[in-house]
Design a protein around this motif. Sequence first.
Motif, PDB file in Angstrom:
ATOM      1  N   CYS A  38       0.855  -1.186   0.000  1.00 27.31           N
ATOM      2  CA  CYS A  38       0.000   0.000   0.000  1.00 27.31           C
ATOM      3  C   CYS A  38       0.888   1.232   0.000  1.00 27.31           C
ATOM      4  CB  CYS A  38      -0.902  -0.003   1.240  1.00 27.31           C
ATOM      5  SG  CYS A  38      -2.082   1.371   1.283  1.00 27.31           S
ATOM      6  N   ARG A  77      -2.599  -1.050  -3.195  1.00 25.93           N
ATOM      7  CA  ARG A  77      -3.650  -0.366  -2.457  1.00 25.93           C
ATOM      8  C   ARG A  77      -3.301   1.111  -2.286  1.00 25.93           C
ATOM      9  NH1 ARG A  77      -5.377  -5.221  -0.034  1.00 25.93           N
ATOM     10  NH2 ARG A  77      -5.907  -6.435  -1.897  1.00 25.93           N
ATOM     11  N   CYS A 101      -9.572   6.084   0.656  1.00 26.83           N
ATOM     12  CA  CYS A 101      -8.395   5.216   0.714  1.00 26.83           C
ATOM     13  C   CYS A 101      -8.795   3.783   1.024  1.00 26.83           C
ATOM     14  CB  CYS A 101      -7.449   5.684   1.823  1.00 26.83           C
ATOM     15  SG  CYS A 101      -6.678   7.289   1.560  1.00 26.83           S
ATOM     16  N   ASP A 102      -7.868   2.880   0.735  1.00 26.61           N
ATOM     17  CA  ASP A 102      -7.972   1.517   1.249  1.00 26.61           C
ATOM     18  C   ASP A 102      -7.501   1.435   2.688  1.00 26.61           C
ATOM     19  OD1 ASP A 102      -8.854  -0.174  -1.012  1.00 26.61           O
ATOM     20  OD2 ASP A 102      -7.018   0.559  -1.965  1.00 26.61           O
ATOM     21  N   GLU A 260      -8.175  -3.454   2.523  1.00 28.07           N
ATOM     22  CA  GLU A 260      -8.814  -3.075   1.268  1.00 28.07           C
ATOM     23  C   GLU A 260     -10.147  -2.430   1.611  1.00 28.07           C
ATOM     24  OE1 GLU A 260      -9.729  -4.891  -3.173  1.00 28.07           O
ATOM     25  OE2 GLU A 260      -9.598  -6.269  -1.453  1.00 28.07           O
ATOM     26  N   ASN A 261     -10.393  -1.239   1.063  1.00 28.56           N
ATOM     27  CA  ASN A 261     -11.621  -0.493   1.362  1.00 28.56           C
ATOM     28  C   ASN A 261     -11.839  -0.325   2.867  1.00 28.56           C
ATOM     29  OD1 ASN A 261     -12.319  -0.172  -1.384  1.00 28.56           O
ATOM     30  ND2 ASN A 261     -13.205  -2.234  -1.411  1.00 28.56           N
ATOM     31  N   ARG A 262     -10.730  -0.067   3.565  1.00 28.35           N
ATOM     32  CA  ARG A 262     -10.726   0.191   5.012  1.00 28.35           C
ATOM     33  C   ARG A 262     -11.133  -1.029   5.834  1.00 28.35           C
ATOM     34  NH1 ARG A 262     -11.231   5.589   6.333  1.00 28.35           N
ATOM     35  NH2 ARG A 262     -10.364   4.907   8.343  1.00 28.35           N
TER      36      ARG A 262
END
Length: 270
Positions: A38, A77, A101-102, A260-262
């Motif tokens: 990331c 990410r 954010c991821d 991923e996607n928090r």
Amino acid sequence: MNNYIFDSHVHSNNSFDAKDSVKELCEWAVKNEIQGFCITDHLDINDCDEVMERSIIKSHEETREASEIYGDKLKLRVGIELGQPLQNQQLSERILREFPCDFIIGSMHNVKGEKDFYFMGKPDFQHRLEELLTKYYEEYYEMVKWGKFDVIGHITYPLRYIEGNFNIKVDMSKYNEIIFEMLKVAVDKNVGIEINVSGFRQPYGKQFPDFNHIKEYKDLGGEIVTIGSDSHNRFSLGQHFKEGKELLLEAGLNHYCEFENRKPKMISIL
């Protein structure tokens, strides 16, 4: 031990202190069999201006473009390292809305009204050590209570310079009470911690935070732990993951996380 590497703390040249482009990082990762990372470029709230915001926009654009190119070979990410968010909470809230954010690392590099520890000299630590660290952890504790990020970054960051560069020994037992309380709040808010392994390649010689902080987080019921190289060039990307995984196993955890996607995803160490 599982050789899978997902590095959750990586800086591209969109950070002021980093060297390599997103593309160069990707090429290095593929070549060296790193499964993913990331990009968490710096967004320090106390220094945030239009230039820094444009750098983050560029970072995110380049990361998404690279994901299209390298997506069959590499998990990429989008993230930020959000520094000192309570030093302008209104701005932090806007950043969180406008920069999806991821993954978000919540970090503290300086006490409000003070220089980053990176820029401090030996006399600062010789004469003001307890004052600085007390204020540092008091502000960090309030930041974790705010808690609008995914993991707490390098909890013992000042030791990189105090002990690593200047060889001034710090009695961390003076600060463990507030750090342990901070970790309890993190567990209650479902906020993780990072094992930042950058210290293994620096004079400091070990990870951030101390092992007893990792163990305390686990014993409090914490399950969300990432490993990050805090890489500022391609050569340190994915380094020292073996040490990070060994620390987790010693603390009683058999996984670490990628986001991923928090949302955290567990990666088995075994």
